[in-house]
Design a protein around this motif. Structure first.
Motif, PDB file in Angstrom:
ATOM      1  N   LYS A   1      42.597  37.623 116.303  1.00 38.07           N
ATOM      2  CA  LYS A   1      42.668  36.242 116.779  1.00 38.07           C
ATOM      3  C   LYS A   1      43.887  35.514 116.197  1.00 38.07           C
ATOM      4  N   MET A   2      44.220  35.787 114.947  1.00 38.09           N
ATOM      5  CA  MET A   2      45.416  35.189 114.352  1.00 38.09           C
ATOM      6  C   MET A   2      46.676  35.711 115.042  1.00 38.09           C
ATOM      7  N   ARG A   3      46.701  36.983 115.340  1.00 37.55           N
ATOM      8  CA  ARG A   3      47.843  37.583 116.054  1.00 37.55           C
ATOM      9  C   ARG A   3      48.004  36.906 117.430  1.00 37.55           C
ATOM     10  N   GLU A   4      46.897  36.744 118.148  1.00 31.17           N
ATOM     11  CA  GLU A   4      46.939  36.090 119.459  1.00 31.17           C
ATOM     12  C   GLU A   4      47.424  34.643 119.344  1.00 31.17           C
ATOM     13  N   LEU A   5      46.921  33.920 118.330  1.00 29.35           N
ATOM     14  CA  LEU A   5      47.319  32.528 118.133  1.00 29.35           C
ATOM     15  C   LEU A   5      48.822  32.432 117.849  1.00 29.35           C
ATOM     16  N   LEU A   6      49.319  33.278 116.982  1.00 36.30           N
ATOM     17  CA  LEU A   6      50.744  33.239 116.638  1.00 36.30           C
ATOM     18  C   LEU A   6      51.621  33.632 117.830  1.00 36.30           C
ATOM     19  N   GLN A   7      51.161  34.586 118.638  1.00 45.93           N
ATOM     20  CA  GLN A   7      51.917  34.950 119.845  1.00 45.93           C
ATOM     21  C   GLN A   7      51.951  33.773 120.818  1.00 45.93           C
ATOM     22  N   TRP A   8      50.806  33.122 120.998  1.00 44.47           N
ATOM     23  CA  TRP A   8      50.750  31.946 121.871  1.00 44.47           C
ATOM     24  C   TRP A   8      51.714  30.871 121.364  1.00 44.47           C
ATOM     25  N   TYR A   9      51.644  30.582 120.073  1.00 38.97           N
ATOM     26  CA  TYR A   9      52.446  29.507 119.487  1.00 38.97           C
ATOM     27  C   TYR A   9      53.947  29.788 119.606  1.00 38.97           C
ATOM     28  N   SER A  10      54.322  31.024 119.443  1.00 36.48           N
ATOM     29  CA  SER A  10      55.761  31.356 119.500  1.00 36.48           C
ATOM     30  C   SER A  10      56.360  31.083 120.873  1.00 36.48           C
ATOM     31  N   LYS A  11      55.529  31.029 121.911  1.00 37.65           N
ATOM     32  CA  LYS A  11      56.016  30.814 123.272  1.00 37.65           C
ATOM     33  C   LYS A  11      55.971  29.342 123.693  1.00 37.65           C
ATOM     34  N   GLN A  12      55.436  28.474 122.833  1.00 40.39           N
ATOM     35  CA  GLN A  12      55.243  27.075 123.194  1.00 40.39           C
ATOM     36  C   GLN A  12      56.433  26.207 122.812  1.00 40.39           C
ATOM     37  N   GLU A  13      56.630  25.138 123.583  1.00 38.65           N
ATOM     38  CA  GLU A  13      57.571  24.094 123.187  1.00 38.65           C
ATOM     39  C   GLU A  13      56.949  23.379 121.994  1.00 38.65           C
TER      40      GLU A  13
ATOM     41  N   ASN B   1      56.028  20.471 120.035  1.00 42.62           N
ATOM     42  CA  ASN B   1      55.856  19.029 120.080  1.00 42.62           C
ATOM     43  C   ASN B   1      54.510  18.703 119.428  1.00 42.62           C
ATOM     44  N   LEU B   2      54.182  17.440 119.348  1.00 43.34           N
ATOM     45  CA  LEU B   2      52.968  17.026 118.645  1.00 43.34           C
ATOM     46  C   LEU B   2      51.707  17.591 119.294  1.00 43.34           C
ATOM     47  N   THR B   3      51.682  17.651 120.607  1.00 47.25           N
ATOM     48  CA  THR B   3      50.508  18.183 121.312  1.00 47.25           C
ATOM     49  C   THR B   3      50.330  19.668 121.009  1.00 47.25           C
ATOM     50  N   THR B   4      51.419  20.416 121.008  1.00 48.47           N
ATOM     51  CA  THR B   4      51.354  21.842 120.681  1.00 48.47           C
ATOM     52  C   THR B   4      50.876  22.047 119.248  1.00 48.47           C
ATOM     53  N   LEU B   5      51.433  21.247 118.317  1.00 48.70           N
ATOM     54  CA  LEU B   5      50.996  21.367 116.916  1.00 48.70           C
ATOM     55  C   LEU B   5      49.514  21.050 116.774  1.00 48.70           C
TER      56      LEU B   5
ATOM     57  N   GLU C   1      47.143  21.410 119.063  1.00 46.01           N
ATOM     58  CA  GLU C   1      46.354  22.519 119.606  1.00 46.01           C
ATOM     59  C   GLU C   1      46.414  23.734 118.689  1.00 46.01           C
ATOM     60  N   PHE C   2      47.593  24.041 118.175  1.00 48.07           N
ATOM     61  CA  PHE C   2      47.705  25.163 117.239  1.00 48.07           C
ATOM     62  C   PHE C   2      46.765  24.939 116.052  1.00 48.07           C
ATOM     63  N   HIS C   3      46.792  23.746 115.509  1.00 48.87           N
ATOM     64  CA  HIS C   3      45.979  23.453 114.326  1.00 48.87           C
ATOM     65  C   HIS C   3      44.482  23.612 114.625  1.00 48.87           C
ATOM     66  N   VAL C   4      44.035  23.057 115.719  1.00 50.60           N
ATOM     67  CA  VAL C   4      42.613  23.150 116.051  1.00 50.60           C
ATOM     68  C   VAL C   4      42.214  24.604 116.285  1.00 50.60           C
ATOM     69  N   ARG C   5      43.041  25.348 116.978  1.00 47.87           N
ATOM     70  CA  ARG C   5      42.726  26.754 117.232  1.00 47.87           C
ATOM     71  C   ARG C   5      42.702  27.546 115.920  1.00 47.87           C
ATOM     72  N   TYR C   6      43.616  27.223 115.012  1.00 53.23           N
ATOM     73  CA  TYR C   6      43.630  27.853 113.689  1.00 53.23           C
ATOM     74  C   TYR C   6      42.320  27.535 112.952  1.00 53.23           C
ATOM     75  N   GLU C   7      41.917  26.273 112.993  1.00 51.59           N
ATOM     76  CA  GLU C   7      40.693  25.877 112.294  1.00 51.59           C
ATOM     77  C   GLU C   7      39.448  26.503 112.924  1.00 51.59           C
ATOM     78  N   ILE C   8      39.471  26.731 114.218  1.00 47.33           N
ATOM     79  CA  ILE C   8      38.344  27.399 114.888  1.00 47.33           C
ATOM     80  C   ILE C   8      38.244  28.855 114.415  1.00 47.33           C
ATOM     81  N   ILE C   9      39.375  29.504 114.232  1.00 51.65           N
ATOM     82  CA  ILE C   9      39.368  30.869 113.683  1.00 51.65           C
ATOM     83  C   ILE C   9      38.880  30.824 112.247  1.00 51.65           C
ATOM     84  N   HIS C  10      39.371  29.854 111.467  1.00 54.79           N
ATOM     85  CA  HIS C  10      38.986  29.685 110.054  1.00 54.79           C
ATOM     86  C   HIS C  10      39.174  31.009 109.314  1.00 54.79           C
ATOM     87  N   PRO C  11      40.439  31.477 109.225  1.00 49.78           N
ATOM     88  CA  PRO C  11      40.699  32.843 108.782  1.00 49.78           C
ATOM     89  C   PRO C  11      40.382  33.157 107.320  1.00 49.78           C
ATOM     90  N   PHE C  12      40.292  32.140 106.478  1.00 48.26           N
ATOM     91  CA  PHE C  12      40.065  32.378 105.060  1.00 48.26           C
ATOM     92  C   PHE C  12      38.671  31.938 104.654  1.00 48.26           C
TER      93      PHE C  12
END
Length: 188
Positions: free
Chosen positions: A86-98, A100-104, A106-117
């Motif tokens: 899931k972290m790999r997928e999130l980082l791949q998604w993020y690398s393709k995004q413009e 901006n604040l909206t992208t950040l 969404e990235f943050h919320v998706r990261y928190e949903i994974i809650h990797p640690f």
């Protein structure tokens, strides 16, 4: 006005950064913030390691992906076996995004949903936001303050329930203004 021993310590710190090639005040503030964050993580890790020894329980160091399922309030997070993918997928998604604040947001919320640690996900996620804002020419830096925790939680909840980032983006915009006001003292 800052005087005496405190002024001497601040001047010495600025001199150290300047000797290392950092003369832009925002870059210095970025480095200081990063160092404070790392020290906090290190202190927390050391305390928890000592506690685990005293209690005779195994300890998982901060920075390792979680080994046990965890939840955020009433919400389930990614299972440990799924975190790396899931972290790999999130980082791949993020690398393709413009960026901006909206992208950040969404990235943050998706990261928190994974809650990797196992612990420290919120602090780490917010530090990533700060770093990414500093890297982007289109996003001004901000730090989500503890005083705004309820707005922050509402922003996370809005994405979970409605797949929207409006509340989180609004909070980030306000935190940008607040952060600039705090930093302006050092830029005069």
């Amino acid at each position: 006005m800052i005087t005496g021993e405190l002024k001497n310590k601040i001047d010495a710190l600025w001199d150290m950064f300047a000797a290392g090639g950092l003369v832009n005040p925002l870059e210095v503030i970025e480095q200081i913030t990063y160092l404070m964050f790392i020290r906090d993580l290190d202190d927390t890790d050391n305390v928890r390691a000592k506690e685990s020894v005293m209690l005779g329980i195994p300890y998982q160091s901060i920075g390792d992906y979680k080994e046990r399922p965890n939840m955020i309030g009433m919400y389930k997070t990614a299972l440990p076996k799924d975190v790396a993918e899931k972290m790999r997928e999130l980082l791949q998604w993020y690398s393709k995004q413009e960026k901006n604040l909206t992208t950040l947001a969404e990235f943050h919320v998706r990261y928190e949903i994974i809650h990797p640690f196992q612990d420290g996900n919120g602090r780490t996620g917010r530090m990533i936001l700060f770093r990414e804002a500093l890297k982007s020419a289109d996003v001004d830096p901000f730090i989500i303050q503890d005083d705004n925790r309820s707005s922050y939680i509402e922003g996370l909840k809005e994405y979970r329930e409605e797949q929207k980032t409006d509340k989180l983006v609004s909070l980030m915009q306000q935190e940008t203004v607040d952060y600039y006001q705090q930093c302006s003292y050092f830029m005069e």
